[in-house]
Design an enzyme around this catalytic site. Structure first.
Site, PDB file in Angstrom:
ATOM      1  N   SER A   1      76.707  39.409  57.668  1.00 22.61           N
ATOM      2  CA  SER A   1      76.350  39.350  56.525  1.00 22.61           C
ATOM      3  C   SER A   1      78.111  38.708  55.721  1.00 22.61           C
ATOM      4  CB  SER A   1      75.221  40.578  55.458  1.00 22.61           C
ATOM      5  OG  SER A   1      75.931  40.228  54.099  1.00 22.61           O
TER       6      SER A   1
ATOM      7  N   TYR B   1      74.886  49.494  53.770  1.00 22.04           N
ATOM      8  CA  TYR B   1      74.639  48.114  54.172  1.00 22.04           C
ATOM      9  C   TYR B   1      76.310  47.657  54.313  1.00 22.04           C
ATOM     10  CZ  TYR B   1      72.318  43.799  54.162  1.00 22.04           C
ATOM     11  OH  TYR B   1      72.281  42.146  54.321  1.00 22.04           O
TER      12      TYR B   1
HETATM   13  P1  NAD Z   1      63.186  40.733  56.046  1.00 17.00           P
HETATM   14  O1  NAD Z   1      63.094  41.683  55.957  1.00 17.00           O
HETATM   15  O2  NAD Z   1      62.460  39.939  55.278  1.00 17.00           O
HETATM   16  O3  NAD Z   1      62.699  40.982  57.143  1.00 17.00           O
HETATM   17  C1  NAD Z   1      63.220  42.104  58.340  1.00 17.00           C
HETATM   18  C2  NAD Z   1      62.197  41.867  59.825  1.00 17.00           C
HETATM   19  O4  NAD Z   1      62.417  43.541  60.238  1.00 17.00           O
HETATM   20  C3  NAD Z   1      60.789  42.767  59.029  1.00 17.00           C
HETATM   21  O5  NAD Z   1      60.142  41.528  59.654  1.00 17.00           O
HETATM   22  C4  NAD Z   1      60.814  43.726  59.427  1.00 17.00           C
HETATM   23  O6  NAD Z   1      59.852  43.980  60.395  1.00 17.00           O
HETATM   24  C5  NAD Z   1      61.654  43.480  60.738  1.00 17.00           C
HETATM   25  N1  NAD Z   1      62.618  44.951  61.307  1.00 17.00           N
HETATM   26  C6  NAD Z   1      62.933  46.275  60.943  1.00 17.00           C
HETATM   27  N2  NAD Z   1      62.879  47.654  61.315  1.00 17.00           N
HETATM   28  C7  NAD Z   1      63.077  47.023  63.069  1.00 17.00           C
HETATM   29  C8  NAD Z   1      63.252  47.776  64.087  1.00 17.00           C
HETATM   30  N3  NAD Z   1      63.102  48.592  63.869  1.00 17.00           N
HETATM   31  N4  NAD Z   1      62.923  47.505  64.997  1.00 17.00           N
HETATM   32  C9  NAD Z   1      62.098  46.364  64.738  1.00 17.00           C
HETATM   33  N5  NAD Z   1      62.269  44.973  64.032  1.00 17.00           N
HETATM   34  C10 NAD Z   1      61.721  45.816  62.374  1.00 17.00           C
HETATM   35  O7  NAD Z   1      64.695  40.639  55.782  1.00 17.00           O
HETATM   36  P2  NAD Z   1      65.700  39.843  55.699  1.00 17.00           P
HETATM   37  O8  NAD Z   1      66.026  39.607  54.791  1.00 17.00           O
HETATM   38  O9  NAD Z   1      65.050  38.490  56.355  1.00 17.00           O
HETATM   39  O10 NAD Z   1      66.795  39.723  56.577  1.00 17.00           O
HETATM   40  C11 NAD Z   1      66.929  39.444  58.497  1.00 17.00           C
HETATM   41  C12 NAD Z   1      68.385  40.094  58.557  1.00 17.00           C
HETATM   42  O11 NAD Z   1      68.916  39.538  58.162  1.00 17.00           O
HETATM   43  C13 NAD Z   1      68.363  41.347  57.986  1.00 17.00           C
HETATM   44  O12 NAD Z   1      69.161  41.969  59.338  1.00 17.00           O
HETATM   45  C14 NAD Z   1      69.613  41.369  57.226  1.00 17.00           C
HETATM   46  O13 NAD Z   1      70.075  42.589  56.839  1.00 17.00           O
HETATM   47  C15 NAD Z   1      70.234  40.312  56.935  1.00 17.00           C
HETATM   48  N6  NAD Z   1      70.733  39.521  56.091  1.00 17.00           N
HETATM   49  C16 NAD Z   1      70.044  38.962  54.976  1.00 17.00           C
HETATM   50  C17 NAD Z   1      70.211  38.518  53.868  1.00 17.00           C
HETATM   51  C18 NAD Z   1      69.156  38.174  52.507  1.00 17.00           C
HETATM   52  O14 NAD Z   1      69.976  37.836  51.796  1.00 17.00           O
HETATM   53  N7  NAD Z   1      68.297  37.737  52.939  1.00 17.00           N
HETATM   54  C19 NAD Z   1      71.727  37.982  53.726  1.00 17.00           C
HETATM   55  C20 NAD Z   1      72.893  38.634  54.753  1.00 17.00           C
HETATM   56  C21 NAD Z   1      72.132  39.604  56.085  1.00 17.00           C
END
Ligand code: NAD
Length: 254
Positions: A141, A154
């Site tokens: 991130s 985080y």
């Molecule tokens: P989201 O919550 O929409 O999706 C995350 C998914 O991960 C969910 O489907 C959840 O069920 C699954 N998950 C959680 N724990 C799990 C486990 N133990 N085993 C298997 N699956 C699991 O989140 P998102 O925003 O799509 O984020 C996805 C990734 O991107 C994450 O790593 C997040 O840190 C990263 N990220 C997101 C953003 C943002 O702004 N959305 C920015 C930077 C990085």
């Protein structure tokens, strides 16, 4: 057809960025292994890919659990005989100033966001080494590089994922494996919507203030990151090794 016949595991593919990437990978003719701890959402993603004429299978996986992570890899090998791409996307949020974070909450975010990259990689790498080929995409991130209020646990995980990516790249380059990291800015997904709702009295005002931090003036969409993941999964990025790829609307420079 930038991913024609590539066998791609995407963790956390039931929602947000992972779901968007799974659909994009499917449209590029990949064979997508949709892995998620949430069975219902994961099955929905696999269905969406199949309905659009793509190839996908849902595999239930908890990336923090060694047996489950190994079973995900074993099932992929059993079905398709190889793994071309592992996208370590699953992640959860952690909110609070350091002194406010309870030890259990700290451990939870470390477990999913760091151990959840380590375990799937541990089991997927040996078959990649055997074939002397593979692309691993780790979800970091932009928070790995900038300070944001109340995100200590985080941020620590995403910095760790970036460091891990570089070490992995050095170790596995001799085996033909590329390891790169994605560094998204704020992308509107259920993860961010939930964070805004639980952390701010006025989520709409928080969104406006987040937008002001971006050079783009806008927040990102899951597709913005999914497109970058397609690129890192494809052979188009064959000269990228250990790279941080920013998809952040310029927030790192804003
Ligand atoms: P989201 O919550 O929409 O999706 C995350 C998914 O991960 C969910 O489907 C959840 O069920 C699954 N998950 C959680 N724990 C799990 C486990 N133990 N085993 C298997 N699956 C699991 O989140 P998102 O925003 O799509 O984020 C996805 C990734 O991107 C994450 O790593 C997040 O840190 C990263 N990220 C997101 C953003 C943002 O702004 N959305 C920015 C930077 C990085």
């Amino acid at each position: 057809m930038r991913l024609l016949d590539k066998v791609c595991i995407i963790t956390g593919a039931g929602s947000g960025i992972g779901q968007s990437a799974a659909v994009r990978f499917g449209a590029e003719q990949a064979i997508v292994v949709v892995a998620d701890i949430d069975r219902e959402k994961g099955e929905e993603t696999a269905q969406a890919i199949a309905s659009a004429g793509g190839r996908a299978v849902f595999v239930h996986a908890d990336v923090t659990n060694p047996e489950s992570a190994k079973a995900m890899v074993d099932e992929t090998i059993r079905l398709y005989g190889r793994i071309d791409v592992l996208f370590n996307n699953a992640g959860i949020s952690g909110v609070g100033m350091l002194h406010e974070i309870e030890p259990d909450a700290w451990d939870r975010v470390m477990n999913v966001n760091i151990r959840g990259v380590y375990l799937p990689s541990k089991y997927a790498i040996p078959p990649m080494m055997e074939r002397r080929s593979g692309s691993i995409i780790n979800m970091s991130s932009c928070i790995a590089e900038i300070g944001l209020a109340r995100r200590a646990s985080y941020a620590a995980t995403k910095g760790a994922v970036l460091s891990l990516t570089k070490s992995m790249q050095v170790d596995y380059a001799p085996y033909g494996i590329r390891v790169n990291a994605l560094l998204p800015g704020t992308i509107m997904t259920p993860f961010v919507e939930n964070y805004l709702k639980t952390s701010y009295d006025d989520p709409a005002a928080a969104i406006e203030s987040l937008k002001k931090r971006q050079l783009s003036g806008e927040l990102g969409r899951p597709d913005d990151v999914a497109n970058a993941a397609v690129f890192l999964a494809s052979d188009e990025s064959k000269f990228m090794m250990g790279s941080p790829l920013y998809i952040d609307g310029g927030v790192v420079f804003g």
